[in-house]
Design a protein around this motif. Structure first.
Motif, PDB file in Angstrom:
ATOM      1  N   ILE A  50     184.026  22.364   6.620  1.00 50.46           N
ATOM      2  CA  ILE A  50     183.453  23.089   7.753  1.00 50.46           C
ATOM      3  C   ILE A  50     181.936  22.985   7.678  1.00 50.46           C
ATOM      4  O   ILE A  50     181.324  23.429   6.715  1.00 50.46           O
ATOM      5  CB  ILE A  50     183.899  24.556   7.754  1.00 50.46           C
ATOM      6  CG1 ILE A  50     185.421  24.640   7.934  1.00 50.46           C
ATOM      7  CG2 ILE A  50     183.189  25.339   8.854  1.00 50.46           C
ATOM      8  CD1 ILE A  50     185.977  26.038   7.899  1.00 50.46           C
ATOM      9  N   PHE A  51     181.342  22.389   8.712  1.00 54.78           N
ATOM     10  CA  PHE A  51     179.903  22.186   8.726  1.00 54.78           C
ATOM     11  C   PHE A  51     179.166  23.350   9.374  1.00 54.78           C
ATOM     12  O   PHE A  51     178.133  23.793   8.876  1.00 54.78           O
ATOM     13  CB  PHE A  51     179.563  20.891   9.473  1.00 54.78           C
ATOM     14  CG  PHE A  51     180.086  19.658   8.795  1.00 54.78           C
ATOM     15  CD1 PHE A  51     179.397  19.088   7.747  1.00 54.78           C
ATOM     16  CD2 PHE A  51     181.275  19.076   9.206  1.00 54.78           C
ATOM     17  CE1 PHE A  51     179.870  17.958   7.109  1.00 54.78           C
ATOM     18  CE2 PHE A  51     181.765  17.943   8.571  1.00 54.78           C
ATOM     19  CZ  PHE A  51     181.067  17.385   7.524  1.00 54.78           C
ATOM     20  N   SER A  52     179.654  23.833  10.495  1.00 49.01           N
ATOM     21  CA  SER A  52     178.912  24.869  11.221  1.00 49.01           C
ATOM     22  C   SER A  52     179.829  25.648  12.139  1.00 49.01           C
ATOM     23  O   SER A  52     180.904  25.172  12.527  1.00 49.01           O
ATOM     24  CB  SER A  52     177.774  24.242  12.045  1.00 49.01           C
ATOM     25  OG  SER A  52     178.304  23.359  13.030  1.00 49.01           O
ATOM     26  N   ILE A  53     179.395  26.868  12.465  1.00 51.65           N
ATOM     27  CA  ILE A  53     180.055  27.705  13.461  1.00 51.65           C
ATOM     28  C   ILE A  53     178.986  28.165  14.432  1.00 51.65           C
ATOM     29  O   ILE A  53     177.960  28.715  14.037  1.00 51.65           O
ATOM     30  CB  ILE A  53     180.752  28.922  12.821  1.00 51.65           C
ATOM     31  CG1 ILE A  53     181.806  28.467  11.811  1.00 51.65           C
ATOM     32  CG2 ILE A  53     181.386  29.800  13.886  1.00 51.65           C
ATOM     33  CD1 ILE A  53     182.491  29.608  11.080  1.00 51.65           C
ATOM     34  N   GLU A  54     179.222  27.927  15.707  1.00 50.87           N
ATOM     35  CA  GLU A  54     178.200  28.182  16.724  1.00 50.87           C
ATOM     36  C   GLU A  54     178.765  29.034  17.851  1.00 50.87           C
ATOM     37  O   GLU A  54     179.906  28.849  18.277  1.00 50.87           O
ATOM     38  CB  GLU A  54     177.696  26.860  17.294  1.00 50.87           C
ATOM     39  CG  GLU A  54     176.643  27.011  18.371  1.00 50.87           C
ATOM     40  CD  GLU A  54     176.272  25.691  19.014  1.00 50.87           C
ATOM     41  OE1 GLU A  54     175.279  25.648  19.766  1.00 50.87           O
ATOM     42  OE2 GLU A  54     176.984  24.698  18.773  1.00 50.87           O
ATOM     43  N   GLU A  99     174.666  31.716   9.966  1.00 56.63           N
ATOM     44  CA  GLU A  99     174.196  31.304   8.649  1.00 56.63           C
ATOM     45  C   GLU A  99     175.350  31.491   7.665  1.00 56.63           C
ATOM     46  O   GLU A  99     175.594  32.581   7.164  1.00 56.63           O
ATOM     47  CB  GLU A  99     172.982  32.126   8.234  1.00 56.63           C
ATOM     48  CG  GLU A  99     171.753  31.871   9.103  1.00 56.63           C
ATOM     49  CD  GLU A  99     170.583  32.751   8.726  1.00 56.63           C
ATOM     50  OE1 GLU A  99     170.718  33.535   7.753  1.00 56.63           O
ATOM     51  OE2 GLU A  99     169.543  32.680   9.389  1.00 56.63           O
ATOM     52  N   LEU A 100     176.064  30.417   7.396  1.00 54.53           N
ATOM     53  CA  LEU A 100     177.261  30.490   6.578  1.00 54.53           C
ATOM     54  C   LEU A 100     176.907  30.600   5.099  1.00 54.53           C
ATOM     55  O   LEU A 100     175.932  30.021   4.631  1.00 54.53           O
ATOM     56  CB  LEU A 100     178.134  29.256   6.819  1.00 54.53           C
ATOM     57  CG  LEU A 100     178.562  29.015   8.275  1.00 54.53           C
ATOM     58  CD1 LEU A 100     179.471  27.801   8.356  1.00 54.53           C
ATOM     59  CD2 LEU A 100     179.252  30.242   8.854  1.00 54.53           C
ATOM     60  N   THR A 101     177.734  31.343   4.369  1.00 58.11           N
ATOM     61  CA  THR A 101     177.554  31.492   2.925  1.00 58.11           C
ATOM     62  C   THR A 101     178.780  31.011   2.159  1.00 58.11           C
ATOM     63  O   THR A 101     178.822  31.128   0.935  1.00 58.11           O
ATOM     64  CB  THR A 101     177.301  32.963   2.564  1.00 58.11           C
ATOM     65  OG1 THR A 101     178.367  33.770   3.075  1.00 58.11           O
ATOM     66  CG2 THR A 101     175.984  33.448   3.153  1.00 58.11           C
ATOM     67  N   GLY A 102     179.770  30.475   2.831  1.00 63.22           N
ATOM     68  CA  GLY A 102     180.974  29.996   2.176  1.00 63.22           C
ATOM     69  C   GLY A 102     181.302  28.605   2.642  1.00 63.22           C
ATOM     70  O   GLY A 102     180.564  28.004   3.429  1.00 63.22           O
ATOM     71  N   PRO A 103     182.406  28.068   2.138  1.00 65.40           N
ATOM     72  CA  PRO A 103     183.473  28.733   1.396  1.00 65.40           C
ATOM     73  C   PRO A 103     183.143  28.913  -0.083  1.00 65.40           C
ATOM     74  O   PRO A 103     182.201  28.306  -0.594  1.00 65.40           O
ATOM     75  CB  PRO A 103     184.654  27.774   1.560  1.00 65.40           C
ATOM     76  CG  PRO A 103     183.995  26.427   1.643  1.00 65.40           C
ATOM     77  CD  PRO A 103     182.722  26.645   2.400  1.00 65.40           C
ATOM     78  N   SER A 104     183.950  29.743  -0.759  1.00 61.99           N
ATOM     79  CA  SER A 104     183.750  29.975  -2.179  1.00 61.99           C
ATOM     80  C   SER A 104     184.451  28.918  -3.018  1.00 61.99           C
ATOM     81  O   SER A 104     184.191  28.803  -4.214  1.00 61.99           O
ATOM     82  CB  SER A 104     184.273  31.366  -2.562  1.00 61.99           C
ATOM     83  OG  SER A 104     185.659  31.479  -2.272  1.00 61.99           O
TER      84      SER A 104
END
Length: 294
Positions: free
Chosen positions: A74-78, A128-133
């Motif tokens: 997953i690169f981005s969510i907009e 501003e994504l911080t994952g995945p873990s």
């Protein structure tokens, strides 16, 4: 592989179908109820977060069921549009998570409280994504519009340390650290994007840069590229943007990149030379945890 990279909207699929008349809160309530009644005996409570860690087989013995496998990058969510009644800018908080076929528990991509919300504008509407873990393997549920790619025969790559080993990263320099794989060379996976030079997250004691995201996947037969870029804010002059805001002039950026050949385990190191400083990148490799996959 590049044909497989696309923007899609995946709707939650399962026992219940939702109608347009139902608001989003009711949809989520029904989904929550469906999970608790049908799936919690197998996978645990709806709120459970995955306990499968990254770097599981980087060091030490490798389980017989660990292997290269098919993963979701997953690169981005907009936010591409907003409903009537909402206006820009948006103050976004809550969480976004994916569930995959390893344990079906939540793997957090975005998690903010109301007091620490992210402000989105029409010009900058990416979360501003911080994952995945950990690496994401193909699974059941998602409900987002996001840019993604499916990678075959992939291993997990954790950028476990980014450290300034020569010189210093000064406050005037804004930073951006991204990585990409050889199969999808035109799409960046953002590890860190410093919007403000004074907030570049560098430890005062160890000179280690704190990344927003660190777990990616890469084809074992491919190549992982990590790029570090620094842009110096001029600070003394300014320009007026189209929306009336004032933006600082910035000097041309300096950048360097390093390439890694994926491994099944262990660590790899390389150094980016930026002129004013040198940054060491350490990547930990691991096969994927496949013991719980059905």
């Amino acid at each position: 592989m590049e044909e497989k990279l696309r923007q899609v909207k995946l709707e939650m699929k399962g026992k219940y179908s939702y109608t347009d008349e139902l608001d989003e809160e009711e949809q989520m309530r029904r989904y929550h109820t469906s999970w608790d009644s049908s799936l919690s005996p197998h996978y645990g409570p709806f709120q459970r977060t995955t306990s499968v860690p990254a770097m599981r087989y980087t060091h030490g013995p490798i389980a017989r069921y660990a292997r290269c496998d098919r993963t979701l990058q997953i690169f981005s969510i907009e936010v591409v549009r907003i409903k009537k009644g909402l206006e820009w800018p948006l103050h976004v908080y809550g969480l976004v998570a994916v569930r995959d076929s390893v344990d079906h528990n939540r793997n957090l991509l975005f998690h903010r409280t109301r007091d620490d919300c992210q402000i989105l504008t029409q010009k900058d509407s990416f979360l501003e994504l911080t994952g995945p873990s950990r690496a994401i393997m193909l699974g059941w549920y998602s409900k987002f519009k996001f840019t993604y790619a499916v990678l075959n025969g992939a291993v997990e790559a954790t950028i476990c340390r980014v450290k300034v080993v020569r010189g210093s990263w000064t406050k005037e320099n804004r930073g951006r650290i991204v990585c990409r794989t050889s199969g999808i060379g035109h799409e960046d996976f953002v590890l860190l994007a410093s919007q403000d030079a004074e907030t570049m997250p560098i430890g005062s004691d160890d000179d280690v840069i704190k990344l927003s995201r660190r777990v990616v996947t890469v084809e074992l037969s491919g190549q992982l590229t990590v790029c570090v870029a620094a842009t110096q804010a001029a600070g003394k002059t300014s320009t007026r943007e189209d929306d009336g805001g004032i933006a600082q002039n910035e000097a041309p950026s300096t950048m360097d990149e390093v390439r890694f050949r994926p491994q099944k385990s262990g660590e790899s190191c390389a150094i980016c030379e930026l002129g004013f400083c040198a940054v060491e990148i350490t990547v930990a490799w691991s096969l994927l945890n496949c013991d719980n996959i059905e």
